[in-house]
Write an enzyme that holds these catalytic residues in place. Sequence first.
Site, PDB file in Angstrom:
ATOM      1  N   HIS A 127      -5.070 -13.575  -1.241  1.00 46.03           N
ATOM      2  CA  HIS A 127      -3.832 -12.809  -1.208  1.00 46.03           C
ATOM      3  C   HIS A 127      -3.494 -12.439  -2.651  1.00 46.03           C
ATOM      4  O   HIS A 127      -3.400 -13.322  -3.511  1.00 46.03           O
ATOM      5  CB  HIS A 127      -2.671 -13.659  -0.668  1.00 46.03           C
ATOM      6  CG  HIS A 127      -2.818 -14.117   0.750  1.00 46.03           C
ATOM      7  ND1 HIS A 127      -2.119 -13.549   1.792  1.00 46.03           N
ATOM      8  CD2 HIS A 127      -3.562 -15.112   1.296  1.00 46.03           C
ATOM      9  CE1 HIS A 127      -2.425 -14.168   2.922  1.00 46.03           C
ATOM     10  NE2 HIS A 127      -3.297 -15.124   2.650  1.00 46.03           N
ATOM     11  N   ILE A 185      -0.646  -6.706   6.643  1.00 47.31           N
ATOM     12  CA  ILE A 185       0.153  -6.071   7.693  1.00 47.31           C
ATOM     13  C   ILE A 185       1.596  -6.605   7.715  1.00 47.31           C
ATOM     14  O   ILE A 185       2.496  -5.934   8.207  1.00 47.31           O
ATOM     15  CB  ILE A 185      -0.534  -6.284   9.076  1.00 47.31           C
ATOM     16  CG1 ILE A 185      -0.099  -5.224  10.069  1.00 47.31           C
ATOM     17  CG2 ILE A 185      -0.309  -7.677   9.612  1.00 47.31           C
ATOM     18  CD1 ILE A 185      -0.961  -5.169  11.328  1.00 47.31           C
ATOM     19  N   GLY A 204      -2.641 -23.759   5.895  1.00 47.90           N
ATOM     20  CA  GLY A 204      -1.903 -22.558   6.242  1.00 47.90           C
ATOM     21  C   GLY A 204      -2.774 -21.357   6.556  1.00 47.90           C
ATOM     22  O   GLY A 204      -2.276 -20.244   6.675  1.00 47.90           O
ATOM     23  N   GLN A 205      -4.092 -21.585   6.687  1.00 46.55           N
ATOM     24  CA  GLN A 205      -4.984 -20.460   6.979  1.00 46.55           C
ATOM     25  C   GLN A 205      -4.900 -20.090   8.461  1.00 46.55           C
ATOM     26  O   GLN A 205      -5.015 -20.964   9.328  1.00 46.55           O
ATOM     27  CB  GLN A 205      -6.432 -20.825   6.612  1.00 46.55           C
ATOM     28  CG  GLN A 205      -7.396 -19.654   6.782  1.00 46.55           C
ATOM     29  CD  GLN A 205      -8.817 -20.004   6.338  1.00 46.55           C
ATOM     30  OE1 GLN A 205      -9.133 -21.157   6.054  1.00 46.55           O
ATOM     31  NE2 GLN A 205      -9.678 -18.999   6.301  1.00 46.55           N
ATOM     32  N   HIS A 231     -10.305 -15.050   2.298  1.00 54.43           N
ATOM     33  CA  HIS A 231      -9.524 -13.946   1.724  1.00 54.43           C
ATOM     34  C   HIS A 231      -8.627 -14.462   0.621  1.00 54.43           C
ATOM     35  O   HIS A 231      -8.115 -15.577   0.678  1.00 54.43           O
ATOM     36  CB  HIS A 231      -8.687 -13.232   2.785  1.00 54.43           C
ATOM     37  CG  HIS A 231      -7.825 -14.126   3.635  1.00 54.43           C
ATOM     38  ND1 HIS A 231      -8.332 -14.890   4.657  1.00 54.43           N
ATOM     39  CD2 HIS A 231      -6.497 -14.381   3.601  1.00 54.43           C
ATOM     40  CE1 HIS A 231      -7.352 -15.570   5.230  1.00 54.43           C
ATOM     41  NE2 HIS A 231      -6.227 -15.295   4.605  1.00 54.43           N
ATOM     42  N   ASN A 240      -5.517 -19.620   1.287  1.00 58.97           N
ATOM     43  CA  ASN A 240      -5.199 -20.755   2.149  1.00 58.97           C
ATOM     44  C   ASN A 240      -6.504 -21.257   2.744  1.00 58.97           C
ATOM     45  O   ASN A 240      -7.329 -20.451   3.197  1.00 58.97           O
ATOM     46  CB  ASN A 240      -4.237 -20.320   3.266  1.00 58.97           C
ATOM     47  CG  ASN A 240      -2.899 -19.865   2.714  1.00 58.97           C
ATOM     48  OD1 ASN A 240      -2.382 -20.455   1.778  1.00 58.97           O
ATOM     49  ND2 ASN A 240      -2.340 -18.810   3.285  1.00 58.97           N
TER      50      ASN A 240
HETATM   51  P1  AMP Z   1      -3.778 -16.599   6.076  1.00 57.07           P
HETATM   52  O1  AMP Z   1      -2.563 -17.269   6.650  1.00 57.07           O
HETATM   53  O2  AMP Z   1      -4.048 -16.989   4.660  1.00 57.07           O
HETATM   54  O3  AMP Z   1      -4.975 -16.754   7.001  1.00 57.07           O
HETATM   55  O4  AMP Z   1      -3.412 -15.055   5.994  1.00 57.07           O
HETATM   56  C1  AMP Z   1      -3.780 -14.116   6.940  1.00 57.07           C
HETATM   57  C2  AMP Z   1      -3.066 -12.844   6.588  1.00 57.07           C
HETATM   58  O5  AMP Z   1      -3.635 -11.779   7.320  1.00 57.07           O
HETATM   59  C3  AMP Z   1      -1.555 -12.836   6.912  1.00 57.07           C
HETATM   60  O6  AMP Z   1      -0.812 -12.615   5.718  1.00 57.07           O
HETATM   61  C4  AMP Z   1      -1.415 -11.694   7.920  1.00 57.07           C
HETATM   62  O7  AMP Z   1      -0.203 -10.979   7.755  1.00 57.07           O
HETATM   63  C5  AMP Z   1      -2.639 -10.852   7.607  1.00 57.07           C
HETATM   64  N1  AMP Z   1      -3.131 -10.021   8.697  1.00 57.07           N
HETATM   65  C6  AMP Z   1      -3.411 -10.395   9.968  1.00 57.07           C
HETATM   66  N2  AMP Z   1      -3.867  -9.350  10.684  1.00 57.07           N
HETATM   67  C7  AMP Z   1      -3.908  -8.288   9.848  1.00 57.07           C
HETATM   68  C8  AMP Z   1      -4.293  -6.919   9.984  1.00 57.07           C
HETATM   69  N3  AMP Z   1      -4.745  -6.429  11.153  1.00 57.07           N
HETATM   70  N4  AMP Z   1      -4.194  -6.102   8.917  1.00 57.07           N
HETATM   71  C9  AMP Z   1      -3.733  -6.581   7.731  1.00 57.07           C
HETATM   72  N5  AMP Z   1      -3.361  -7.860   7.538  1.00 57.07           N
HETATM   73  C10 AMP Z   1      -3.441  -8.708   8.583  1.00 57.07           C
END
Ligand code: AMP
Length: 114
Positions: free
Chosen positions: A100, A30, A91-92, A98, A85
């Site tokens: 990236h 997002i 940084g999670q 997940h 992360n």
């Molecule tokens: P992390 O910091 O590795 O936990 O990454 C979480 C990621 O989820 C971040 O890059 C956010 O931009 C992404 N994110 C959070 N909410 C959503 C959503 N509703 N749809 C798509 N991506 C999201």
Amino acid sequence: MTTVFGKIIRGELPCQKVFENDRILAFKDIAPKAPVHILIIPKKEIPNLQSVCLEDMPLVTEMLLVAQKLAKELGIDKGYRLLTNNGKEGGQVVDHLHFHLLGGKTLQTHVDLG
Ligand code: AMP
């Protein structure tokens, strides 16, 4: 599942889906950090990489193959970054495993440690 990704898996929140099968979902981040920024997640609730066990390995391997396939389809297979992360100090933000998948521009040589 209580995370935002759990809600996406259950269809309670929308996402821009780029891949789905019975085990894995992939959708656009997002808040993209690169022209291509995809999140690849297991439908199984696994908090992070540190929680992965031996029986999860086929699933994690499949996530890597999905990353390969998407990199090809999205035209970034010559160069991309795949990262996860782990934990707050890593940084999670979302506590659901997940990867990236980032690409579409020349990425910095070093991963941002900030
Ligand atoms: P992390 O910091 O590795 O936990 O990454 C979480 C990621 O989820 C971040 O890059 C956010 O931009 C992404 N994110 C959070 N909410 C959503 C959503 N509703 N749809 C798509 N991506 C999201």
